[in-house]
Design a protein around this motif. Structure first.
Motif, PDB file in Angstrom:
ATOM      1  N   VAL A  73      35.230  35.098  40.132  1.00  0.00           N
ATOM      2  CA  VAL A  73      34.301  35.733  39.186  1.00  0.00           C
ATOM      3  C   VAL A  73      35.059  36.538  38.127  1.00  0.00           C
ATOM      4  O   VAL A  73      34.657  36.606  36.963  1.00  0.00           O
ATOM      5  CB  VAL A  73      33.305  36.604  40.002  1.00  0.00           C
ATOM      6  N   LEU A  74      36.172  37.119  38.537  1.00  0.00           N
ATOM      7  CA  LEU A  74      36.989  37.877  37.588  1.00  0.00           C
ATOM      8  C   LEU A  74      37.802  36.962  36.679  1.00  0.00           C
ATOM      9  O   LEU A  74      38.494  37.430  35.780  1.00  0.00           O
ATOM     10  CB  LEU A  74      37.963  38.799  38.327  1.00  0.00           C
ATOM     11  N   ASP A  75      37.732  35.660  36.934  1.00  0.00           N
ATOM     12  CA  ASP A  75      38.506  34.706  36.153  1.00  0.00           C
ATOM     13  C   ASP A  75      40.009  34.993  36.329  1.00  0.00           C
ATOM     14  O   ASP A  75      40.774  34.996  35.376  1.00  0.00           O
ATOM     15  CB  ASP A  75      38.132  34.828  34.665  1.00  0.00           C
ATOM     16  N   MET A  76      40.371  35.215  37.555  1.00  0.00           N
ATOM     17  CA  MET A  76      41.736  35.638  37.876  1.00  0.00           C
ATOM     18  C   MET A  76      42.287  34.838  39.033  1.00  0.00           C
ATOM     19  O   MET A  76      41.553  34.501  39.963  1.00  0.00           O
ATOM     20  CB  MET A  76      41.681  37.086  38.369  1.00  0.00           C
ATOM     21  N   GLU A  77      43.576  34.602  38.988  1.00  0.00           N
ATOM     22  CA  GLU A  77      44.250  33.969  40.121  1.00  0.00           C
ATOM     23  C   GLU A  77      44.561  35.057  41.160  1.00  0.00           C
ATOM     24  O   GLU A  77      45.072  36.121  40.795  1.00  0.00           O
ATOM     25  CB  GLU A  77      45.558  33.351  39.616  1.00  0.00           C
TER      26      GLU A  77
ATOM     27  N   GLU B  97      44.574  33.669  31.989  1.00  0.00           N
ATOM     28  CA  GLU B  97      45.815  33.626  32.766  1.00  0.00           C
ATOM     29  C   GLU B  97      45.999  34.909  33.572  1.00  0.00           C
ATOM     30  O   GLU B  97      47.108  35.318  33.856  1.00  0.00           O
ATOM     31  CB  GLU B  97      47.009  33.464  31.809  1.00  0.00           C
ATOM     32  N   ARG B  98      44.908  35.543  33.919  1.00  0.00           N
ATOM     33  CA  ARG B  98      45.018  36.830  34.598  1.00  0.00           C
ATOM     34  C   ARG B  98      45.372  36.651  36.068  1.00  0.00           C
ATOM     35  O   ARG B  98      45.029  35.645  36.677  1.00  0.00           O
ATOM     36  CB  ARG B  98      43.703  37.578  34.453  1.00  0.00           C
TER      37      ARG B  98
ATOM     38  N   CYS C 250      41.922  44.189  31.457  1.00  0.00           N
ATOM     39  CA  CYS C 250      43.269  44.128  32.043  1.00  0.00           C
ATOM     40  C   CYS C 250      43.740  42.677  32.183  1.00  0.00           C
ATOM     41  O   CYS C 250      42.938  41.757  32.240  1.00  0.00           O
ATOM     42  CB  CYS C 250      43.271  44.806  33.410  1.00  0.00           C
ATOM     43  N   GLN C 251      45.051  42.517  32.246  1.00  0.00           N
ATOM     44  CA  GLN C 251      45.603  41.175  32.511  1.00  0.00           C
ATOM     45  C   GLN C 251      45.987  41.046  33.985  1.00  0.00           C
ATOM     46  O   GLN C 251      46.044  39.956  34.524  1.00  0.00           O
ATOM     47  CB  GLN C 251      46.829  40.908  31.634  1.00  0.00           C
ATOM     48  N   GLY C 252      46.304  42.170  34.592  1.00  0.00           N
ATOM     49  CA  GLY C 252      46.671  42.166  36.008  1.00  0.00           C
ATOM     50  C   GLY C 252      45.810  43.154  36.770  1.00  0.00           C
ATOM     51  O   GLY C 252      45.443  44.209  36.250  1.00  0.00           O
ATOM     52  N   LEU C 253      45.477  42.787  38.012  1.00  0.00           N
ATOM     53  CA  LEU C 253      44.687  43.683  38.851  1.00  0.00           C
ATOM     54  C   LEU C 253      45.417  43.877  40.168  1.00  0.00           C
ATOM     55  O   LEU C 253      45.930  42.915  40.754  1.00  0.00           O
ATOM     56  CB  LEU C 253      43.306  43.057  39.116  1.00  0.00           C
ATOM     57  N   MET C 254      45.476  45.129  40.622  1.00  0.00           N
ATOM     58  CA  MET C 254      45.957  45.419  41.975  1.00  0.00           C
ATOM     59  C   MET C 254      44.786  46.041  42.706  1.00  0.00           C
ATOM     60  O   MET C 254      44.244  47.050  42.251  1.00  0.00           O
ATOM     61  CB  MET C 254      47.104  46.416  41.936  1.00  0.00           C
ATOM     62  N   LEU C 255      44.392  45.442  43.808  1.00  0.00           N
ATOM     63  CA  LEU C 255      43.260  45.953  44.573  1.00  0.00           C
ATOM     64  C   LEU C 255      43.728  46.223  45.997  1.00  0.00           C
ATOM     65  O   LEU C 255      44.349  45.344  46.614  1.00  0.00           O
ATOM     66  CB  LEU C 255      42.127  44.916  44.575  1.00  0.00           C
ATOM     67  N   ALA C 256      43.446  47.405  46.494  1.00  0.00           N
ATOM     68  CA  ALA C 256      43.847  47.744  47.861  1.00  0.00           C
ATOM     69  C   ALA C 256      42.631  48.210  48.649  1.00  0.00           C
ATOM     70  O   ALA C 256      41.883  49.071  48.190  1.00  0.00           O
ATOM     71  CB  ALA C 256      44.908  48.836  47.846  1.00  0.00           C
TER      72      ALA C 256
END
Ligand SMILES: Cc1cc2nc3c(=O)[nH]c(=O)nc-3n(C[C@H](O)[C@H](O)[C@H](O)COP(=O)(O)O)c2cc1C
Length: 199
Positions: free
Chosen positions: A152-156, A122-123, A76-82
């Motif tokens: 760790v996810l290499d994500m902002e 750029e995730r 994925c390029q975007g993650l939504m975590l709740a």
């Protein structure tokens, strides 16, 4: 097309974080995103067993539902975590997922030897959380955990929507301003991922 993964970390089916994440997902869908949903309470996922079977390839060797999420997290390029706040951190379901991502820590820092804190992608991620109380420090522990998880996810960690004073199931529905904020955040997340890209 930028893919977004939406991960539901509440044990409740209609929990407050679920209702808010549903809004964020709808916002992203309305903006044209492709969204995959994962409901952690429906999965069979062992906690990390700390055997470091991942150290050869960066892939966890425990064969359970984490294997699918691992691929989705990389794809994925975007993650939504709740996740709700449970004892000043994320829910156990969410923490199990985070701990299993130690395999990604091993991949990033031991196998790929990326210098600490560097991001290769750029995730972006959106985090949504709620707690029943109203203390100033309610989200402190969680945000520290999240900071290292997103690294760790290499994500902002692009945005965190944090709401105090939500306790009973469905209470988020009595706060239309929060639902709207989550909807807009989902939309903006997708638009910011798509900016400057024709993919
Ligand atoms: C095991 C457990 C631990 C909790 N710990 C906290 C806490 O430390 N601080 C707090 O403000 N609320 C705490 N709560 C309340 C939840 O955060 C609150 O009910 C929230 O709205 C649940 O979100 P959900 O409906 O998305 O699951 C706890 C609830 C449970 C069941």
């Amino acid at each position: 097309m930028k893919k977004i993964l939406a991960i539901y970390g509440s044990p409740r089916r209609q929990g407050n974080t679920t209702l808010l994440l549903n809004q964020a997902v709808q916002g992203a869908l309305d903006a044209g995103a492709q969204v995959e949903k994962v409901v952690l309470r429906d999965l069979k996922m062992s906690p990390c067993l700390e055997i470091y079977g991942c150290k050869e390839t960066g892939r966890c060797v425990i064969q359970d539902d984490f294997q699918t999420i691992y691929d989705q997290l990389l794809d994925c390029q975007g993650l939504m975590l709740a996740s709700p706040i449970f004892f000043y951190n994320v829910s156990a379901h969410t923490k199990i997922l985070i701990d299993r991502c130690q395999s990604l820590w091993v991949k990033k820092y031991w196998i790929d030897k990326i210098p600490y804190g560097q991001r290769q992608t750029e995730r972006k991620g959106l985090f949504i959380s709620v707690g029943a109380t109203k203390g100033k420090r309610l989200f402190e522990g969680t945000l520290l955990t999240l900071k290292y998880f997103f690294d760790v996810l290499d994500m902002e960690l692009w945005k965190a929507l944090l709401y105090r004073g939500f306790d009973f199931e469905g209470e988020a529905l009595t706060h239309p301003e929060c639902l709207k904020e989550a909807y807009e955040a989902g939309k903006e997340l997708f638009l910011s991922l798509s900016k400057g890209s024709s993919a």
